[in-house]
Design an enzyme around this catalytic site. Structure first.
Site, PDB file in Angstrom:
ATOM      1  N   LYS A 130     -44.342  59.999  78.093  1.00 40.71           N
ATOM      2  CA  LYS A 130     -44.543  58.559  77.514  1.00 40.71           C
ATOM      3  C   LYS A 130     -45.619  57.400  78.888  1.00 40.71           C
ATOM      4  CE  LYS A 130     -40.151  57.990  78.519  1.00 40.71           C
ATOM      5  NZ  LYS A 130     -40.066  58.872  79.270  1.00 40.71           N
ATOM      6  N   THR A 131     -45.177  58.463  79.400  1.00 43.53           N
ATOM      7  CA  THR A 131     -46.385  58.441  80.389  1.00 43.53           C
ATOM      8  C   THR A 131     -47.952  58.404  80.571  1.00 43.53           C
ATOM      9  OG1 THR A 131     -44.985  56.801  82.107  1.00 43.53           O
ATOM     10  CG2 THR A 131     -47.156  56.288  82.493  1.00 43.53           C
ATOM     11  N   ASP A 175     -43.172  50.356  81.045  1.00 40.04           N
ATOM     12  CA  ASP A 175     -41.808  51.437  81.288  1.00 40.04           C
ATOM     13  C   ASP A 175     -40.654  50.916  81.024  1.00 40.04           C
ATOM     14  OD1 ASP A 175     -41.434  54.195  81.487  1.00 40.04           O
ATOM     15  OD2 ASP A 175     -42.450  54.303  83.082  1.00 40.04           O
ATOM     16  N   THR A 224     -35.704  55.528  77.646  1.00 43.81           N
ATOM     17  CA  THR A 224     -35.347  56.411  77.895  1.00 43.81           C
ATOM     18  C   THR A 224     -33.501  55.739  76.144  1.00 43.81           C
ATOM     19  OG1 THR A 224     -34.182  55.327  79.629  1.00 43.81           O
ATOM     20  CG2 THR A 224     -35.472  57.962  79.939  1.00 43.81           C
ATOM     21  N   ARG A 283     -41.780  67.423  84.100  1.00 43.39           N
ATOM     22  CA  ARG A 283     -42.083  66.910  85.135  1.00 43.39           C
ATOM     23  C   ARG A 283     -41.726  67.711  86.074  1.00 43.39           C
ATOM     24  NH1 ARG A 283     -39.728  61.805  85.212  1.00 43.39           N
ATOM     25  NH2 ARG A 283     -42.338  60.611  85.282  1.00 43.39           N
TER      26      ARG A 283
HETATM   27  P1  ADP Z   1     -42.490  60.275  80.947  1.00 42.85           P
HETATM   28  O1  ADP Z   1     -43.476  58.621  81.417  1.00 42.85           O
HETATM   29  O2  ADP Z   1     -41.796  60.398  80.012  1.00 42.85           O
HETATM   30  O3  ADP Z   1     -40.851  59.636  81.911  1.00 42.85           O
HETATM   31  P2  ADP Z   1     -44.506  61.329  82.000  1.00 42.85           P
HETATM   32  O4  ADP Z   1     -45.810  61.026  81.380  1.00 42.85           O
HETATM   33  O5  ADP Z   1     -44.928  60.447  83.242  1.00 42.85           O
HETATM   34  O6  ADP Z   1     -43.079  61.386  81.766  1.00 42.85           O
HETATM   35  O7  ADP Z   1     -44.443  62.798  82.137  1.00 42.85           O
HETATM   36  C1  ADP Z   1     -44.500  63.294  83.878  1.00 42.85           C
HETATM   37  C2  ADP Z   1     -45.374  64.867  84.071  1.00 42.85           C
HETATM   38  O8  ADP Z   1     -45.439  65.415  83.246  1.00 42.85           O
HETATM   39  C3  ADP Z   1     -46.825  64.448  83.636  1.00 42.85           C
HETATM   40  O9  ADP Z   1     -47.388  63.736  85.708  1.00 42.85           O
HETATM   41  C4  ADP Z   1     -47.523  64.982  83.585  1.00 42.85           C
HETATM   42  O10 ADP Z   1     -48.238  66.175  84.550  1.00 42.85           O
HETATM   43  C5  ADP Z   1     -46.751  65.883  82.865  1.00 42.85           C
HETATM   44  N1  ADP Z   1     -46.632  66.494  81.635  1.00 42.85           N
HETATM   45  C6  ADP Z   1     -45.680  65.454  80.531  1.00 42.85           C
HETATM   46  N2  ADP Z   1     -46.433  65.900  79.302  1.00 42.85           N
HETATM   47  C7  ADP Z   1     -47.352  65.887  78.802  1.00 42.85           C
HETATM   48  C8  ADP Z   1     -47.872  66.827  78.147  1.00 42.85           C
HETATM   49  N3  ADP Z   1     -47.981  66.949  77.068  1.00 42.85           N
HETATM   50  N4  ADP Z   1     -49.082  67.808  78.732  1.00 42.85           N
HETATM   51  C9  ADP Z   1     -49.384  68.449  79.214  1.00 42.85           C
HETATM   52  N5  ADP Z   1     -48.587  67.345  81.206  1.00 42.85           N
HETATM   53  C10 ADP Z   1     -47.412  66.945  80.556  1.00 42.85           C
END
Ligand code: ADP
Length: 421
Positions: A130-131, A175, A224, A283
């Site tokens: 998401k981030t 977030d 979430t 992650r």
């Molecule tokens: P969320 O915000 O949903 O908790 P993040 O965006 O922080 O998740 O993603 C966690 C890690 O996973 C990121 O640092 C990134 O390195 C990797 N990641 C997530 N989604 C992707 C994607 N679609 N392609 C490549 N790497 C990704």
């Protein structure tokens, strides 16, 4: 500007203008030609020149733009940390193709109309990107992004204070947006919809509710648990996107990019073994790859193999069924409770918050067919002893294999490569 954006904003209109009959097919061929030109290799991408792309048959001015976009998007260098594994442009974000297309169209249209893009709500379990998507949208929009968390909005005053620091055109990422206090959500209703900030003015005879102009911003919320948001607040996010778990092929793509950034190679077998332990979550995957990179660095190796991954998984506490210690405890507790237990019982047995269990432990166990949610609580669908028995009988013919009467057997776990003991 990313390759994908150059394709949409420059190459597509060019193909249309020269009367190309099947623009999508031609764009897809160009994408393949770019890959063949090695644009995915950081060393090539960082040095790419327009003449390296002449195979595409595009005119030189477009080739110049394309080469520039690719050079700018080449992977970052310098010291390595988890954040450097995060892709920063749409090209590097794996999957989400339809959503990326929608966003590119929205970015182009809002640029032409000189208006901010509609608010976006990204929903999905932790670690799914998401981030990453929010940051990539800001990158494609060529804008700064302000990173906030729902817990910073504990009151209406917190919300007003924040809004007063925003400027027209800003992209604001919030977030865990469901963690905002309800009064803060209510304060933002009119900011999101009418660009007005409600205020209370003291006047003779009492207090009067009025409003002042608020900046025209795009809010990207990540959650979430969207059900915890007030419905009118949630409805103001007109673009809603639900992130789903990644396929094995997508996880491989993410892993291969991360290995390149971290500077080591992992064998095909090692990659497959690792991905089967990552709960389809990038992650988690990147966390293990960082641990493998420490091994590669300390042992001065650039090639790692399945046995390195197997050892790492053992160090991380995975058992022969591919379960982590807290997953094992969860299933054992359910078994001890006769196969059904409430979330509260499980939370106290595991000494974890119920919300944490729901967000991080259960999604994978449910998808793998270990448990399901019923009106009476969580229900075990397969006992640990039965699963173990299954792994021991993988050599038997299907009709000779044991059956667990109340439980649907899973083929996934038994097909996993098992750690050596
Ligand atoms: P969320 O915000 O949903 O908790 P993040 O965006 O922080 O998740 O993603 C966690 C890690 O996973 C990121 O640092 C990134 O390195 C990797 N990641 C997530 N989604 C992707 C994607 N679609 N392609 C490549 N790497 C990704």
């Amino acid at each position: 500007m990313s390759i994908q954006r150059v394709c949409e904003e420059t190459i597509r209109p060019y193909l249309v203008s020269v009367g190309e009959t099947d623009v999508n097919a031609r764009l897809s061929t160009i994408e393949t030609q770019l890959i063949m030109a090695g644009v995915l290799l950081p060393a090539v991408a960082a040095e790419l020149q327009p003449e390296d792309l002449k195979e595409t048959g595009l005119p030189v001015p477009i080739l110049r733009q394309l080469a520039k976009a690719i050079r700018e998007d080449s992977l970052p260098r310098g010291t390595l940390d988890g954040d450097q594994l995060r892709p920063h442009s749409f090209d590097q974000v794996v999957g989400h193709n339809h959503f990326k297309q929608l966003m590119l169209r929205a970015l182009l249209a809002t640029k032409m109309q000189a208006t901010p893009m509609a608010h976006i709500l990204l929903t999905g379990p932790r670690g799914l990107g998401k981030t990453t998507l929010a940051l990539a949208i800001a990158h494609e929009a060529e804008k700064e992004i302000k990173l906030l968390n729902g817990s910073q909005f504990r009151s209406a005053t917190d919300a007003s204070t924040q809004v007063l620091t925003w400027k027209d055109g800003d992209i604001i990422f919030i977030d865990e947006i469901h963690g905002m206090h309800r009064s803060a959500q209510e304060t933002l209703y009119s900011v999101l919809e009418d660009h007005r900030l409600p205020i209370t003015e003291k006047q003779r005879g009492g207090r009067v509710q009025t409003s002042v102009p608020a900046p025209r911003v795009t809010i990207i919320g990540a959650t979430t648990n969207p059900a915890k948001m007030l419905v009118p607040f949630r409805n103001r996010f007109t673009t809603a996107y639900l992130l789903s778990f990644y396929t094995e092929a997508e996880m491989k793509q993410i892993a291969m990019r991360s290995c390149r950034v971290l500077g080591f190679r992992l064998s095909e077998e090692g990659l497959t073994y690792l991905i089967h332990h990552c709960r389809d979550n990038p992650r988690t995957l990147n966390g293990f790859l960082m641990q493998l990179s420490y091994q590669a660095t300390t042992e001065r190796r650039s090639d790692l193999h399945a046995q390195d991954v197997r050892f790492l998984m053992e160090l991380n506490g995975f058992d022969v069924l591919g379960l982590q210690p807290f997953e094992h405890t969860y299933l054992e507790t359910l078994e001890r409770q006769g196969g059904t237990a409430s979330l509260a019982t499980l939370a106290s047995a595991m000494d974890m918050e119920a919300s944490e269990i729901e967000a991080s432990v259960e999604p994978w166990l449910i998808r793998q067919g270990w448990v399901d949610k019923t009106s009476r609580g969580r229900r075990l669908k397969r006992t640990l002893s039965f699963a173990l028995q299954q792994t021991e009988t993988t050599d038997l013919e299907d009709d000779e294999a044991p059956t667990d009467p109340c439980i649907r057997p899973s083929s996934v776990l038994t097909s996993l490569p098992q750690p050596s003991h």
